[in-house]
Motif scaffolding. Structure first.
Motif, PDB file in Angstrom:
ATOM      1  N   ASP A 167      -2.470   9.255   3.806  1.00 20.20           N
ATOM      2  CA  ASP A 167      -1.245  10.225   4.075  1.00 20.20           C
ATOM      3  C   ASP A 167      -1.120  10.640   4.362  1.00 20.20           C
ATOM      4  O   ASP A 167       0.582  11.948   4.442  1.00 20.20           O
ATOM      5  CB  ASP A 167      -2.946  10.697   5.745  1.00 20.20           C
ATOM      6  CG  ASP A 167      -4.719  10.860   5.477  1.00 20.20           C
ATOM      7  OD1 ASP A 167      -4.993  10.891   4.356  1.00 20.20           O
ATOM      8  OD2 ASP A 167      -4.758   9.726   6.342  1.00 20.20           O
ATOM      9  N   GLU A 168       0.107  10.097   4.553  1.00 19.27           N
ATOM     10  CA  GLU A 168       2.041   9.521   4.667  1.00 19.27           C
ATOM     11  C   GLU A 168       2.393  10.201   3.560  1.00 19.27           C
ATOM     12  O   GLU A 168       3.396  10.984   3.232  1.00 19.27           O
ATOM     13  CB  GLU A 168       2.610   8.020   5.144  1.00 19.27           C
ATOM     14  CG  GLU A 168       1.906   7.707   6.787  1.00 19.27           C
ATOM     15  CD  GLU A 168       2.021   6.394   6.951  1.00 19.27           C
ATOM     16  OE1 GLU A 168       1.247   5.325   7.941  1.00 19.27           O
ATOM     17  OE2 GLU A 168       2.658   5.688   5.422  1.00 19.27           O
ATOM     18  N   ALA A 169       1.585  10.035   2.558  1.00 17.80           N
ATOM     19  CA  ALA A 169       2.422  10.247   1.386  1.00 17.80           C
ATOM     20  C   ALA A 169       2.072  12.008   1.036  1.00 17.80           C
ATOM     21  O   ALA A 169       2.511  11.942  -0.033  1.00 17.80           O
ATOM     22  CB  ALA A 169       2.148   9.502  -0.228  1.00 17.80           C
ATOM     23  N   GLY A 170       1.300  12.088   1.655  1.00 21.79           N
ATOM     24  CA  GLY A 170       0.433  13.068   1.061  1.00 21.79           C
ATOM     25  C   GLY A 170      -0.745  13.558  -0.272  1.00 21.79           C
ATOM     26  O   GLY A 170      -0.714  14.899  -0.997  1.00 21.79           O
ATOM     27  N   ARG A 171      -1.279  12.205  -0.448  1.00 21.68           N
ATOM     28  CA  ARG A 171      -2.179  12.259  -2.030  1.00 21.68           C
ATOM     29  C   ARG A 171      -3.300  11.709  -1.663  1.00 21.68           C
ATOM     30  O   ARG A 171      -3.751  11.165  -0.249  1.00 21.68           O
ATOM     31  CB  ARG A 171      -1.412  10.733  -2.515  1.00 21.68           C
ATOM     32  CG  ARG A 171      -2.691  10.630  -3.889  1.00 21.68           C
ATOM     33  CD  ARG A 171      -1.104   9.335  -4.313  1.00 21.68           C
ATOM     34  NE  ARG A 171      -1.948   8.983  -5.491  1.00 21.68           N
ATOM     35  CZ  ARG A 171      -1.910   7.977  -6.344  1.00 21.68           C
ATOM     36  NH1 ARG A 171      -0.538   7.100  -6.432  1.00 21.68           N
ATOM     37  NH2 ARG A 171      -2.027   8.111  -7.730  1.00 21.68           N
ATOM     38  N   LYS A 188      -8.132  -2.825   5.601  1.00 21.62           N
ATOM     39  CA  LYS A 188      -7.445  -2.756   4.471  1.00 21.62           C
ATOM     40  C   LYS A 188      -7.796  -1.319   3.858  1.00 21.62           C
ATOM     41  O   LYS A 188      -7.050  -0.408   3.638  1.00 21.62           O
ATOM     42  CB  LYS A 188      -7.798  -3.984   3.637  1.00 21.62           C
ATOM     43  CG  LYS A 188      -6.956  -5.107   3.584  1.00 21.62           C
ATOM     44  CD  LYS A 188      -5.910  -5.280   4.138  1.00 21.62           C
ATOM     45  CE  LYS A 188      -5.315  -6.922   4.650  1.00 21.62           C
ATOM     46  NZ  LYS A 188      -4.047  -7.429   4.461  1.00 21.62           N
ATOM     47  N   LEU A 189      -9.093  -0.776   3.798  1.00 20.50           N
ATOM     48  CA  LEU A 189      -8.697   0.013   3.549  1.00 20.50           C
ATOM     49  C   LEU A 189      -8.708   1.862   4.413  1.00 20.50           C
ATOM     50  O   LEU A 189      -7.724   2.063   4.123  1.00 20.50           O
ATOM     51  CB  LEU A 189     -10.254   0.495   3.057  1.00 20.50           C
ATOM     52  CG  LEU A 189     -11.119   0.027   1.735  1.00 20.50           C
ATOM     53  CD1 LEU A 189     -12.619   0.083   1.692  1.00 20.50           C
ATOM     54  CD2 LEU A 189     -10.256   1.107   0.673  1.00 20.50           C
ATOM     55  N   ASP A 190      -8.422   0.757   5.751  1.00 20.14           N
ATOM     56  CA  ASP A 190      -8.135   2.031   6.583  1.00 20.14           C
ATOM     57  C   ASP A 190      -6.283   2.469   6.656  1.00 20.14           C
ATOM     58  O   ASP A 190      -5.880   2.847   6.705  1.00 20.14           O
ATOM     59  CB  ASP A 190      -8.370   1.769   8.067  1.00 20.14           C
ATOM     60  CG  ASP A 190     -10.326   1.730   7.790  1.00 20.14           C
ATOM     61  OD1 ASP A 190     -10.667   2.200   7.637  1.00 20.14           O
ATOM     62  OD2 ASP A 190     -10.481   1.307   9.337  1.00 20.14           O
ATOM     63  N   ALA A 191      -6.063   0.498   6.191  1.00 15.83           N
ATOM     64  CA  ALA A 191      -3.929   1.154   6.397  1.00 15.83           C
ATOM     65  C   ALA A 191      -3.986   1.680   4.775  1.00 15.83           C
ATOM     66  O   ALA A 191      -3.291   2.376   4.703  1.00 15.83           O
ATOM     67  CB  ALA A 191      -4.097  -0.531   6.094  1.00 15.83           C
ATOM     68  N   LEU A 192      -5.340   2.038   3.628  1.00 15.53           N
ATOM     69  CA  LEU A 192      -4.402   2.153   2.387  1.00 15.53           C
ATOM     70  C   LEU A 192      -4.647   3.593   2.640  1.00 15.53           C
ATOM     71  O   LEU A 192      -3.685   4.766   2.225  1.00 15.53           O
ATOM     72  CB  LEU A 192      -5.204   1.436   1.209  1.00 15.53           C
ATOM     73  CG  LEU A 192      -5.252   2.864   0.021  1.00 15.53           C
ATOM     74  CD1 LEU A 192      -3.842   2.121  -0.592  1.00 15.53           C
ATOM     75  CD2 LEU A 192      -6.497   2.455  -0.938  1.00 15.53           C
ATOM     76  N   HIS A 193      -5.477   4.051   3.821  1.00 13.35           N
ATOM     77  CA  HIS A 193      -6.041   5.581   3.454  1.00 13.35           C
ATOM     78  C   HIS A 193      -5.103   6.465   4.696  1.00 13.35           C
ATOM     79  O   HIS A 193      -4.562   7.398   4.163  1.00 13.35           O
ATOM     80  CB  HIS A 193      -7.059   6.101   3.973  1.00 13.35           C
ATOM     81  CG  HIS A 193      -8.542   6.119   3.095  1.00 13.35           C
ATOM     82  ND1 HIS A 193      -9.375   5.510   3.523  1.00 13.35           N
ATOM     83  CD2 HIS A 193      -8.119   6.200   1.648  1.00 13.35           C
ATOM     84  CE1 HIS A 193     -10.418   5.843   2.648  1.00 13.35           C
ATOM     85  NE2 HIS A 193      -9.457   5.554   0.932  1.00 13.35           N
ATOM     86  N   ALA A 194      -4.174   5.648   5.832  1.00 17.16           N
ATOM     87  CA  ALA A 194      -2.969   5.867   6.183  1.00 17.16           C
ATOM     88  C   ALA A 194      -2.006   6.189   5.273  1.00 17.16           C
ATOM     89  O   ALA A 194      -0.873   7.205   5.699  1.00 17.16           O
ATOM     90  CB  ALA A 194      -2.793   5.364   7.422  1.00 17.16           C
ATOM     91  N   ARG A 195      -1.944   4.987   3.861  1.00 13.51           N
ATOM     92  CA  ARG A 195      -0.451   5.147   3.764  1.00 13.51           C
ATOM     93  C   ARG A 195      -1.118   6.870   2.512  1.00 13.51           C
ATOM     94  O   ARG A 195       0.066   7.656   2.419  1.00 13.51           O
ATOM     95  CB  ARG A 195      -0.126   3.731   2.601  1.00 13.51           C
ATOM     96  CG  ARG A 195      -0.297   2.814   3.277  1.00 13.51           C
ATOM     97  CD  ARG A 195       0.989   2.166   4.439  1.00 13.51           C
ATOM     98  NE  ARG A 195       1.131   2.835   5.728  1.00 13.51           N
ATOM     99  CZ  ARG A 195       0.390   2.485   6.538  1.00 13.51           C
ATOM    100  NH1 ARG A 195      -0.265   1.300   6.773  1.00 13.51           N
ATOM    101  NH2 ARG A 195       0.627   3.068   7.899  1.00 13.51           N
ATOM    102  N   PHE A 243       0.920  -0.959   0.103  1.00 13.93           N
ATOM    103  CA  PHE A 243      -0.445   0.297   0.238  1.00 13.93           C
ATOM    104  C   PHE A 243       0.697   1.817   0.124  1.00 13.93           C
ATOM    105  O   PHE A 243       0.620   1.922  -0.801  1.00 13.93           O
ATOM    106  CB  PHE A 243      -1.027  -0.014   1.257  1.00 13.93           C
ATOM    107  CG  PHE A 243      -2.390  -1.033   0.443  1.00 13.93           C
ATOM    108  CD1 PHE A 243      -2.304  -1.491   0.198  1.00 13.93           C
ATOM    109  CD2 PHE A 243      -3.216  -1.068   2.244  1.00 13.93           C
ATOM    110  CE1 PHE A 243      -2.967  -2.427   0.461  1.00 13.93           C
ATOM    111  CE2 PHE A 243      -3.732  -2.144   2.298  1.00 13.93           C
ATOM    112  CZ  PHE A 243      -4.133  -3.098   1.142  1.00 13.93           C
ATOM    113  N   GLY A 244       2.249   1.551   0.516  1.00 13.29           N
ATOM    114  CA  GLY A 244       3.026   2.636   0.941  1.00 13.29           C
ATOM    115  C   GLY A 244       3.523   2.861  -0.244  1.00 13.29           C
ATOM    116  O   GLY A 244       3.641   3.937  -1.071  1.00 13.29           O
ATOM    117  N   LEU A 245       3.668   1.226  -1.493  1.00 10.92           N
ATOM    118  CA  LEU A 245       3.745   2.117  -2.758  1.00 10.92           C
ATOM    119  C   LEU A 245       3.055   2.752  -3.668  1.00 10.92           C
ATOM    120  O   LEU A 245       3.623   2.978  -4.287  1.00 10.92           O
ATOM    121  CB  LEU A 245       5.177   0.355  -3.259  1.00 10.92           C
ATOM    122  CG  LEU A 245       6.502  -0.181  -2.597  1.00 10.92           C
ATOM    123  CD1 LEU A 245       6.650  -1.391  -3.489  1.00 10.92           C
ATOM    124  CD2 LEU A 245       7.658   0.969  -2.661  1.00 10.92           C
ATOM    125  N   ALA A 246       2.476   1.517  -3.489  1.00  9.20           N
ATOM    126  CA  ALA A 246       0.933   2.111  -4.414  1.00  9.20           C
ATOM    127  C   ALA A 246       1.150   3.419  -3.989  1.00  9.20           C
ATOM    128  O   ALA A 246       0.449   4.230  -4.823  1.00  9.20           O
ATOM    129  CB  ALA A 246      -0.330   1.100  -3.551  1.00  9.20           C
TER     130      ALA A 246
END
Length: 329
Positions: free
Chosen positions: A220-224, A211-218, A189-192
């Motif tokens: 947010d971390e990427a500023g996307r 999974k969707l909660d984790a994706l939104h966290a990644r 998810f971080g690479l995505a």
């Protein structure tokens, strides 16, 4: 790019002679195109996967097959779900998928993942490495591939790969889409969040909220902005006009891997089996299951495989007719 309804072919065990195999694959891709599917996918494997069949069952090489499908179809997007990064040098991957894009008139999608099937690596002589190493390789590959797809030269000196002013010509466009596939909440998810246009989430359906909660966290971390990353879910569909026959087919499939009497299984135990990513019954029943178990959680689209009967004429059209209304914008 948009993949709201994709069709994956994970199975080439059609009971036909090798010379008749590709025509059966091409027929499915054409049927998917006519039925309104956005994309057709094949797996990038050399042996059949354990939960689907035996290693010695037929398995076609992905990009040769996709090039054949480019000549057999007109509109549908074409991709591997997903390219095993460990099998190829990343600059060669960029060249291969770009050539597919040229051959298909701009219909290629680069689906890519870290690789996981150790048996194939051992048999074919590819370095498997550790989990961490495979994701290090994937990250470096994306650093090389992304500029090469965008019309830029790639110079990179990493732990695993290097390029020196690598060019990638010809191209028909500079926005060939990148799709990542997997369920890893941190690495995939971080690479995505950093590289992908589309994320195909591979997991059991009951895991989707987490999974969707984790994706939104990644993201947010990427500023996307989450709206800039399209998502889909890989669904195993067994559909038949006769719902009881579809359920019987599912029971026989699960029995081959030691799972029996689904009706007596507690919900918590059921969620830990392959049945949790299967959608079974009549077209209307399957559509209701896809809507409530997947799309209602906020997933944008569905990639389905019809592992038991997709090669039978009319089955892909049946699935497309049932599911297209759910994902039309």
């Amino acid at each position: 790019m948009s993949i709201r309804l994709g069709y994956q072919m994970p199975n080439f065990s059609y009971g036909v002679a090798p010379r008749d195999l590709f025509p059966a694959v091409a027929a499915q891709a054409r049927e998917a195109e006519a039925a309104g599917f956005d994309a057709a996918f094949v797996m990038d494997h050399f042996y059949q996967l354990p939960l689907i069949g035996a290693p010695e069952e037929p398995m076609l090489e992905a990009y040769t097959t996709l090039s054949g499908l480019a000549a057999s179809t007109e509109r549908i997007q074409l991709s591997a779900l997903v390219t095993g990064n460990t099998y190829r040098n990343p600059a060669l991957t960029a060249k291969t998928v770009t050539t597919l894009d040229v051959v298909s008139g701009g219909r290629a999608v680069l689906g890519i993942g870290a690789g996981w099937f150790e048996l194939e690596h051992q048999a074919y002589g590819f370095d498997f490495g550790t989990f961490t190493e495979r994701f290090e390789k994937l990250e470096e590959s994306l650093e090389i591939i992304t500029p090469m797809l965008r019309g830029q030269h790639s110079t990179f000196d990493g732990k695993w790969y290097r390029t020196n002013d690598a060019m990638n010509e010809p191209r028909v466009r500079d926005d060939l889409p990148i799709l990542l596939g997997g369920g890893g909440e941190k690495k995939t998810f971080g690479l995505a969040a950093r590289f992908a246009d589309h994320l195909n989430i591979i997991c059991n359906a009951s895991e989707l909220p987490r999974k969707l909660d984790a994706l939104h966290a990644r993201l947010d971390e990427a500023g996307r902005d989450p709206k800039t990353l399209e998502t889909s879910f890989l669904a195993f569909v067994i559909v038949d006009e006769d719902g009881d026959r579809a359920r019987k087919t599912q029971a026989e499939m699960l029995a081959r891997i030691g799972i029996t009497d689904l009706g007596a299984m507690p919900n918590e135990a059921l969620r830990n089996t392959p049945a949790d990513r299967q959608f079974v019954g009549t077209p209307d029943e399957v559509a209701e299951q896809i809507q409530s178990r997947v799309l209602d959680h906020g997933i944008d689209g569905i990639i389905v495989n019809l592992v038991t009967n997709g090669h039978e004429a009319g089955t892909v059209e049946l699935a497309g007719r049932a599911l297209s209304p759910l994902v039309q914008s």
